[in-house]
Design a protein around this motif. Structure first.
Motif: not given
Length: 304
Positions: A149-150, A154-155, A158, A165-168, A170
């Protein structure tokens, strides 16, 4: 001039000796095959018919383990847990097989037909094996800081404004499991296909080009049929490994995705060895059926 009976006598006398020597040469491999393959399989089959409780195994003969595996599967309104788990396993096997086949064929084709220097071919082929220099677990864990998520992906998405928002999905999802499988096992498809392509007579390619065949026609009618053995061998490797894998499913699926290998691992951790053995026997039977079907497409022994 016909040979005399005495000249043929030494050949006849040497035949039994040659036969005995061949048996002695095959004995070590046969002993290893029996000791480490046939005997363990026989023990698993035997234990699958035993009973058990919370404390011990109960030797005997019972079909309770097989019945409990398919308990509730007679209900036609919805699939039972066992069938759903097998379908999930087949889904991962099919997806990974298809992606590794396309990727492995493309890489092998590039190495075999577009890289002219044998030294460069060897160098690039060795580069393909670099991931195998580390363990599977390390290669799987390396995806976590990328897909989390982080994570880096994702960073970046975003930060670029691609997503809000972050893609869950992945990480700890079907996507991450398939990605890890492809990362781990594509090499098992590349090696046999590349080996088959390197054995193709290049004069056949030139003959197809001289006959006016397009690149796609040459690929479909010449290269792919001649690579059939490598494709079948690579398919057997990938499908059989994915069917029984439980580590990748557990790590990349976040312990939330079921597979037959994962169920067997959980059952053994709870000391339910007869039930796990029964599941292993069923899985082995299905894998052998798949291998049998694949080997019907080509005579591997004759081609090799």
């Amino acid at each position: 001039m016909s040979s005399s009976p005495s000249s043929s006598l030494p050949v006849a006398t040497r035949a039994p000796g040659r036969s005995l020597a061949a048996w002695w040469q095959a004995l070590p491999l046969t002993a290893v095959f029996v000791l480490f393959f046939l005997i363990p399989l026989a023990l698993i089959l035997m234990v699958s018919f035993w009973d058990f409780n919370e404390y011990e195994l109960l030797p005997g003969f019972t079909l309770k383990n097989y019945v409990s595996i398919f308990e509730g599967c007679g209900n036609t309104s919805e699939l039972c847990v066992t069938f759903k788990t097998y379908l999930s396993t087949f889904k991962f096997s099919a997806l990974v097989w298809l992606i590794t086949l396309v990727t492995g064929f493309a890489v092998s084709y590039f190495l075999a037909f577009h890289v002219r220097s044998s030294g460069v071919q060897t160098l690039l082929f060795v580069l393909c094996t670099i991931p195998f220099w580390t363990s599977n677990v390390i290669r799987m864990i390396s995806w976590v800081p990328l897909l989390g998520r982080n994570g880096l992906v994702n960073q970046s998405l975003v930060g670029l404004g691609v997503v809000n928002q972050p893609i869950e999905w992945l990480l700890f999802s079907d996507f991450s499991v398939v990605l890890a499988f492809v990362h781990l096992y594509t090499m098992f498809m590349i090696v046999p296909i590349f080996n088959s392509m390197m054995r193709i007579d290049r004069s056949l390619i030139e003959a197809a080009n001289d006959s006016g065949a397009s690149g796609w026609q040459t690929l479909w009618n010449v290269i792919i049929p001649l690579c059939r053995t490598g494709i079948i061998i690579g398919s057997i490797f990938v499908i059989t490994i994915v069917m029984g894998d439980f580590v990748t499913i557990g790590v990349m699926g976040g312990q939330q995705i079921a597979s037959i290998g994962k169920i067997i691992q959980v059952q053994t951790s709870y000391l339910q060895f007869p039930l796990a053995a029964a599941n292993a026997v069923i899985l082995l039977a299905l894998v052998l059926m798949i291998i049998w079907a694949l080997t019907r497409l080509v005579d591997i022994r004759k081609e090799l």
